[in-house]
Design a protein around this motif. Structure first.
Motif, PDB file in Angstrom:
ATOM      1  N   ASN A  44       9.502  -7.860 -10.948  1.00 30.25           N
ATOM      2  CA  ASN A  44      10.413  -7.113 -11.811  1.00 30.25           C
ATOM      3  C   ASN A  44       9.838  -5.712 -12.091  1.00 30.25           C
ATOM      4  O   ASN A  44       8.916  -5.548 -12.899  1.00 30.25           O
ATOM      5  CB  ASN A  44      10.574  -7.932 -13.114  1.00 30.25           C
ATOM      6  N   ASP A  45      10.388  -4.697 -11.421  1.00 35.07           N
ATOM      7  CA  ASP A  45       9.845  -3.329 -11.519  1.00 35.07           C
ATOM      8  C   ASP A  45       9.875  -2.789 -12.950  1.00 35.07           C
ATOM      9  O   ASP A  45       8.928  -2.146 -13.396  1.00 35.07           O
ATOM     10  CB  ASP A  45      10.641  -2.380 -10.609  1.00 35.07           C
ATOM     11  N   ALA A  46      10.976  -3.077 -13.679  1.00 37.49           N
ATOM     12  CA  ALA A  46      11.105  -2.526 -15.046  1.00 37.49           C
ATOM     13  C   ALA A  46      10.052  -3.164 -15.959  1.00 37.49           C
ATOM     14  O   ALA A  46       9.379  -2.467 -16.738  1.00 37.49           O
ATOM     15  CB  ALA A  46      12.508  -2.800 -15.583  1.00 37.49           C
ATOM     16  N   ALA A  47       9.875  -4.491 -15.829  1.00 37.99           N
ATOM     17  CA  ALA A  47       8.875  -5.192 -16.655  1.00 37.99           C
ATOM     18  C   ALA A  47       7.477  -4.671 -16.310  1.00 37.99           C
ATOM     19  O   ALA A  47       6.621  -4.516 -17.185  1.00 37.99           O
ATOM     20  CB  ALA A  47       8.954  -6.698 -16.417  1.00 37.99           C
ATOM     21  N   CYS A  48       7.250  -4.384 -15.036  1.00 38.23           N
ATOM     22  CA  CYS A  48       5.934  -3.917 -14.602  1.00 38.23           C
ATOM     23  C   CYS A  48       5.653  -2.517 -15.155  1.00 38.23           C
ATOM     24  O   CYS A  48       4.540  -2.228 -15.609  1.00 38.23           O
ATOM     25  CB  CYS A  48       5.858  -3.922 -13.077  1.00 38.23           C
ATOM     26  N   TYR A  49       6.683  -1.665 -15.145  1.00 36.26           N
ATOM     27  CA  TYR A  49       6.479  -0.305 -15.676  1.00 36.26           C
ATOM     28  C   TYR A  49       6.199  -0.356 -17.174  1.00 36.26           C
ATOM     29  O   TYR A  49       5.345   0.373 -17.691  1.00 36.26           O
ATOM     30  CB  TYR A  49       7.688   0.590 -15.358  1.00 36.26           C
ATOM     31  N   SER A  50       6.887  -1.257 -17.861  1.00 39.17           N
ATOM     32  CA  SER A  50       6.645  -1.381 -19.295  1.00 39.17           C
ATOM     33  C   SER A  50       5.234  -1.949 -19.548  1.00 39.17           C
ATOM     34  O   SER A  50       4.530  -1.501 -20.466  1.00 39.17           O
ATOM     35  CB  SER A  50       7.781  -2.230 -19.885  1.00 39.17           C
ATOM     36  N   ALA A  51       4.794  -2.883 -18.698  1.00 44.97           N
ATOM     37  CA  ALA A  51       3.421  -3.422 -18.836  1.00 44.97           C
ATOM     38  C   ALA A  51       2.393  -2.326 -18.571  1.00 44.97           C
ATOM     39  O   ALA A  51       1.320  -2.311 -19.188  1.00 44.97           O
ATOM     40  CB  ALA A  51       3.226  -4.586 -17.872  1.00 44.97           C
ATOM     41  N   LEU A  52       2.726  -1.411 -17.651  1.00 41.02           N
ATOM     42  CA  LEU A  52       1.812  -0.299 -17.358  1.00 41.02           C
ATOM     43  C   LEU A  52       1.602   0.573 -18.599  1.00 41.02           C
ATOM     44  O   LEU A  52       0.497   1.013 -18.901  1.00 41.02           O
ATOM     45  CB  LEU A  52       2.372   0.522 -16.192  1.00 41.02           C
ATOM     46  N   GLN A  53       2.708   0.788 -19.341  1.00 36.90           N
ATOM     47  CA  GLN A  53       2.620   1.647 -20.531  1.00 36.90           C
ATOM     48  C   GLN A  53       1.773   1.008 -21.639  1.00 36.90           C
ATOM     49  O   GLN A  53       1.306   1.705 -22.538  1.00 36.90           O
ATOM     50  CB  GLN A  53       4.021   1.991 -21.023  1.00 36.90           C
ATOM     51  N   ASN A  54       1.613  -0.324 -21.574  1.00 36.85           N
ATOM     52  CA  ASN A  54       0.777  -1.019 -22.565  1.00 36.85           C
ATOM     53  C   ASN A  54      -0.497  -1.583 -21.942  1.00 36.85           C
ATOM     54  O   ASN A  54      -1.195  -2.378 -22.580  1.00 36.85           O
ATOM     55  CB  ASN A  54       1.572  -2.178 -23.177  1.00 36.85           C
TER      56      ASN A  54
END
Ligand code: NAD
Ligand code: MG
Length: 350
Positions: A44-54
């Motif tokens: 899931n690209d969106a979930a991964c990008y959000s995990a990157l921000q945290n």
């Protein structure tokens, strides 16, 4: 026995089984949820990008990891948050869009995602100074880091390297696109999906009962001896590769293959090391070394191994010639110590 008395007999057992299952579920649940979290981030690209921000991000410069020396002689990889990396990139003249290039490496016990990023386009010294760290080549870094950090940094470098050399599709020559996690690249023209690759390598410690067999290549540092190793050929089983490599390198036919363990080995590229023990009978232990593969191969007694294990650092240029063995992080070290423990156990039994 009546059904009701049978049921009464089994009740405590059921309670025990249930309690055991409950404990197992409880102790595994954080592991299971971490594995599922990582799996979801890959899909899931969106979930991964959000995990990157945290998440936490390890920095590399042209595949060289950034380390920090906390106490004298004790190194850790520099792990920064998203906004910290943004400010490091901006201070080095980049706009921070590079952050999206980060690649997922794993997840902490608390489900905080870990990423790595190569800032090879930017000034190395400026980044090191801003982060109060030092870029250290992986060959050195791997042995300076603690047992848990070394494989993480090695995995990160392996993933970064794989992305650098898989930017184009082998079938169409078109650029490939990565997913946000960096767990795959795909070509929209051929529909081929590429996944990060490791080469399987068999590594074996051969014993004749009293001695173990070690060899060295001419490219090894002086005095270093290791277990025999070789890349698996296409279509081979682990056992076939092991029989072939030992036959090719030292002219022996081994028996009694016993699997020990495995490891990812980053040098020179990603190998998947499959480590085994094997034996030859003392009557068939005459070596016939192929010198195009090995500079030397020798049988070592337990005393010689004990002595070599005590050499903690590679000998310096003017030191007398000394035999030394692969360091703790290497699976060859594990095979050698397992063999020595086995010798001690069988002596204790006598
Ligand atoms: N972690 C450890 O404890 C440990 C110990 C010893 C060796 N190793 C690693 O094992 C690996 C293999 O050992 P080796 O060098 O004796 O292998 P080897 O005996 O198969 O000889 C290497 C040669 O095999 C050929 N080769 C075939 N397939 C290859 C592939 N997929 N990638 C690269 N070369 C390939 C090349 O010509 C290369 O020069 C090395 O990379 C070494 O770093 C790790
Ligand atoms: Mg070899």
């Amino acid at each position: 026995m009546s059904q009701s008395s049978m049921s009464a007999l089994l009740r405590p057992l059921r309670i025990l089984l249930f309690a055991g299952h409950y404990n197992l579920t409880r102790c595994c649940s954080s592991f299971v949820s971490r594995m599922r979290h990582i799996n979801n981030l890959k899909a899931n690209d969106a979930a991964c990008y959000s995990a990157l921000q945290n998440g936490q991000i390890l920095l590399f410069h042209r595949l060289v990891p950034l380390l920090q020396c906390s106490d004298p002689g004790s190194f850790k990889p520099v792990a920064l948050g998203y906004s910290e990396v943004q400010s490091v990139l901006e201070s080095a003249g980049s706009d921070g869009s590079l952050l999206k290039e980060s690649i997922l490496i794993g997840c902490s016990e608390k489900n905080q995602a870990q990423f790595c990023l190569d800032v090879g386009e930017l000034d190395q010294a400026a980044i090191a100074e801003k982060c109060k760290g030092t870029f250290v080549e992986l060959r050195k870094a791997f042995f300076l880091l603690a047992g848990a950090d070394a494989p993480v940094v090695a995995k990160a470098q392996a993933l970064l390297r794989w992305h650098q050399i898989n930017k184009f599709c082998g079938a169409t020559g078109q650029p490939t696109q990565r997913n946000q996690a960096g767990s795959q690249r795909s070509c929209s023209s051929s529909s081929i999906i590429y996944y990060p690759k490791m080469s399987p390598v068999v590594i074996v410690l051969v014993s004749d009962g009293k001695r173990c067999l070690l060899g060295r290549q001419s490219s090894f540092p002086p005095g270093l001896y290791s277990a025999l190793a070789g890349f698996c050929d296409m279509g081979e089983t682990l056992e076939e590769a092991l029989y072939r490599e030992v036959a090719e390198e030292v002219g022996l036919e081994v028996q009694n293959i016993a699997y020990s363990s495995s490891q990812h080995w980053p040098f020179p590229h990603s190998s998947f090391m499959l480590a085994c023990h094997a034996t030859v009978s003392p009557a068939h232990s005459q070596l016939n070394v192929d010198h195009s593969e090995l500079e030397d191969a020798r049988w070592f007694t337990e005393e010689a191994i004990t002595c070599a294990l005590q050499v903690k650092a590679p000998p310096r240029r003017n030191d007398p010639p000394t035999v030394w063995l692969p360091p703790k992080h290497a699976v060859a070290h594990r095979l050698i110590t397992e063999w020595r423990e086995g010798q001690q156990r069988s002596r204790d039994k006598e």
